[in-house]
Scaffold this motif. Structure first.
Motif, PDB file in Angstrom:
ATOM      1  N   SER A  39      51.664 -16.821 -32.435  1.00 39.54           N
ATOM      2  CA  SER A  39      51.038 -18.545 -31.613  1.00 39.54           C
ATOM      3  C   SER A  39      51.462 -17.715 -30.481  1.00 39.54           C
ATOM      4  O   SER A  39      52.670 -17.892 -30.543  1.00 39.54           O
ATOM      5  CB  SER A  39      50.895 -19.415 -31.923  1.00 39.54           C
ATOM      6  OG  SER A  39      50.834 -19.666 -33.476  1.00 39.54           O
ATOM      7  N   SER A  40      50.959 -18.342 -28.871  1.00 37.54           N
ATOM      8  CA  SER A  40      51.364 -18.365 -27.551  1.00 37.54           C
ATOM      9  C   SER A  40      50.843 -19.677 -26.723  1.00 37.54           C
ATOM     10  O   SER A  40      49.505 -18.900 -26.503  1.00 37.54           O
ATOM     11  CB  SER A  40      51.447 -16.931 -26.967  1.00 37.54           C
ATOM     12  OG  SER A  40      52.579 -16.839 -25.998  1.00 37.54           O
ATOM     13  N   TYR A  41      51.391 -20.100 -25.745  1.00 33.94           N
ATOM     14  CA  TYR A  41      50.804 -21.042 -25.510  1.00 33.94           C
ATOM     15  C   TYR A  41      51.409 -21.172 -23.597  1.00 33.94           C
ATOM     16  O   TYR A  41      52.751 -20.995 -23.891  1.00 33.94           O
ATOM     17  CB  TYR A  41      51.031 -22.142 -25.874  1.00 33.94           C
ATOM     18  CG  TYR A  41      50.142 -22.913 -27.199  1.00 33.94           C
ATOM     19  CD1 TYR A  41      49.140 -22.983 -27.485  1.00 33.94           C
ATOM     20  CD2 TYR A  41      51.782 -21.991 -27.978  1.00 33.94           C
ATOM     21  CE1 TYR A  41      49.092 -23.588 -28.625  1.00 33.94           C
ATOM     22  CE2 TYR A  41      50.810 -22.625 -29.954  1.00 33.94           C
ATOM     23  CZ  TYR A  41      49.536 -22.771 -29.949  1.00 33.94           C
ATOM     24  OH  TYR A  41      48.699 -23.015 -31.481  1.00 33.94           O
TER      25      TYR A  41
ATOM     26  N   TYR B 195      48.920 -13.566 -20.076  1.00 33.77           N
ATOM     27  CA  TYR B 195      47.798 -14.094 -21.153  1.00 33.77           C
ATOM     28  C   TYR B 195      46.941 -12.338 -21.567  1.00 33.77           C
ATOM     29  O   TYR B 195      46.655 -12.521 -22.816  1.00 33.77           O
ATOM     30  CB  TYR B 195      46.648 -14.527 -20.675  1.00 33.77           C
ATOM     31  CG  TYR B 195      45.953 -15.514 -21.368  1.00 33.77           C
ATOM     32  CD1 TYR B 195      46.360 -15.814 -23.267  1.00 33.77           C
ATOM     33  CD2 TYR B 195      44.649 -15.733 -21.987  1.00 33.77           C
ATOM     34  CE1 TYR B 195      45.270 -16.406 -24.073  1.00 33.77           C
ATOM     35  CE2 TYR B 195      43.872 -15.654 -22.929  1.00 33.77           C
ATOM     36  CZ  TYR B 195      44.071 -16.253 -23.473  1.00 33.77           C
ATOM     37  OH  TYR B 195      43.093 -16.841 -25.188  1.00 33.77           O
TER      38      TYR B 195
ATOM     39  N   SER C 197      44.492 -19.496 -28.877  1.00 28.17           N
ATOM     40  CA  SER C 197      46.367 -19.287 -28.621  1.00 28.17           C
ATOM     41  C   SER C 197      46.651 -18.770 -29.713  1.00 28.17           C
ATOM     42  O   SER C 197      48.150 -18.066 -29.808  1.00 28.17           O
ATOM     43  CB  SER C 197      47.249 -20.546 -28.538  1.00 28.17           C
ATOM     44  OG  SER C 197      46.276 -20.801 -27.242  1.00 28.17           O
TER      45      SER C 197
END
Length: 386
Positions: free
Chosen positions: A187-189, A220, A238
């Protein structure tokens, strides 16, 4: 529809990160012991019987693994008593790298945890220190090794990008190192500057340098490209997973299904209402011990809210909103409310109106909030379907 999932909040941390606005408190042994007792009372009052079947269980925080061995075992025993862990599809616990020893890792395995979400955030010791994180990069390697020794291989890593002074090249190095673990889920936010955080105070004083929006978009794009190259499918804005390793618990949220929320500050979604628990620790403990009902507020969820949330949440998934499922849930086609708005978003290049689903384009993902605004309703709209 039955209640699909359980979220349990453990609000303790060894250190408070500079960006975090979740319900959290510095860990101390006495408070944590009282908290587990209060949590047990809340769950026993709210859920009757034992070995209740649910699809997913998620223990989040805070840092659940900040609990000592006895407290963590008491929590896991409680979960196993109230819920049918053996037949639960997914039982996740959040953890920080460096919080584990062999005994704690074994405890998770023995009590049925089958997925671990690691809050890594960035593979850079200087940035970790600037974020207020306790762990360092070496701790990630040690923790993943400990979990693998217990055959807890379903591990997810969380990353944050657009950090203060971070460049796209630095983020690319972080993603590359994260992918070297060959884990099934990432996951990446993007960093959000939230009120009542140390970063927010610095930002208001002009002391926090954020990357430009163009660089954030570049990060992103790097994220998506690197994940795709490594066989990880983007299934939500995400989130990326090897096929079959998508987060079932988070899909509960995005599919707008019902779930319990237990613990200080926890949110729940039950038929006809959303609940929010008391946040302050002493107040939560006191009320949970008195009557097992430490709810701060209850928000009624009517047809209007259910429809809006079906679109807001469902469009976060890259597969989008199923037209068939929408009609099955609400008894009418989405076109009765949204036909013209969908056509306008398609013309803008933000939405695809497919045969079975509606879903965001790559550009639509970047303008997600503006897309979602188009699906707000007023009471007049609902007269079309009554």
């Amino acid at each position: 529809m039955s209640i699909q999932s359980v979220y349990i909040h453990i609000p303790f941390c060894q250190q408070i990160c500079h960006y975090c606005d979740f319900t959290k408190f510095f860990y101390d042994e006495q408070s944590a012991t009282k908290y587990i007792e209060a949590l047990s009372n809340e769950i026993n009052v709210q859920v009757s019987g034992e070995k209740n079947y649910v699809n997913t269980i998620y223990i989040g925080g805070g840092t659940p693994t900040a609990l000592n061995h006895n407290q963590l075992e008491a929590l896991l025993k409680l979960v196993n008593q109230k819920f049918d862990v053996a037949n639960c599809k997914e039982f996740t616990i959040e953890a920080n790298p460096g919080d584990f020893d062999e005994a704690k890792a074994k405890l998770l395995k023995d009590y049925g945890v089958n997925r671990v979400s690691l809050g890594v955030q960035v593979f850079d010791d200087v940035m970790l220190q600037e974020l207020g994180r306790v762990h360092r990069v070496a701790d990630v390697y040690k923790t993943v090794d400990l979990l693998n020794q217990q055959h807890l291989a379903n591990i997810s890593i969380d990353l944050i990008y657009s950090l203060p002074n971070q460049t796209a090249a630095q983020f690319e190095r972080t993603v590359t190192e994260a992918l070297s673990f060959q884990l099934p889920h990432y996951s990446s936010y993007s960093l959000q500057i939230e009120p009542k955080t140390m970063f927010y105070n610095r930002y208001k004083k002009g002391q926090l340098h954020r990357p430009a929006q163009e660089e954030e978009v570049q990060m992103y794009e790097i994220l998506k490209s690197k994940m795709n190259e490594n066989g990880l499918v983007q299934y939500e804005i995400s989130n990326f997973a090897k096929p079959g390793f998508e987060s079932n618990h988070n899909l509960t949220y995005w599919n707008n299904d019902y779930y319990y929320g237990f613990g200080a500050g926890a949110s729940g979604y039950l038929p006809g209402k959303r609940t929010q628990n008391i946040r302050p620790l002493p107040a939560y403990i006191k009320q949970a011990m008195v009557d097992g009902n430490p709810v701060l507020k209850v928000e009624s969820i009517g047809l209007k809210e259910r429809i809006e949330e079906e679109l807001f949440l469902g469009l976060r998934k890259l597969s989008g909103v199923s037209k068939k499922q929408f009609k099955a849930k609400f008894g009418f086609s989405h076109e009765k409310l949204y036909e013209q708005k969908i056509k306008a978003l398609v013309q803008k290049g933000w939405l695809v109106d497919g045969e079975e689903t509606i879903y965001l384009t790559d550009q639509g993902v970047l303008f997600g909030n503006e897309v979602f605004e188009n699906f707000l309703l007023d009471e007049q709209d609902l007269k079309q379907v009554n």
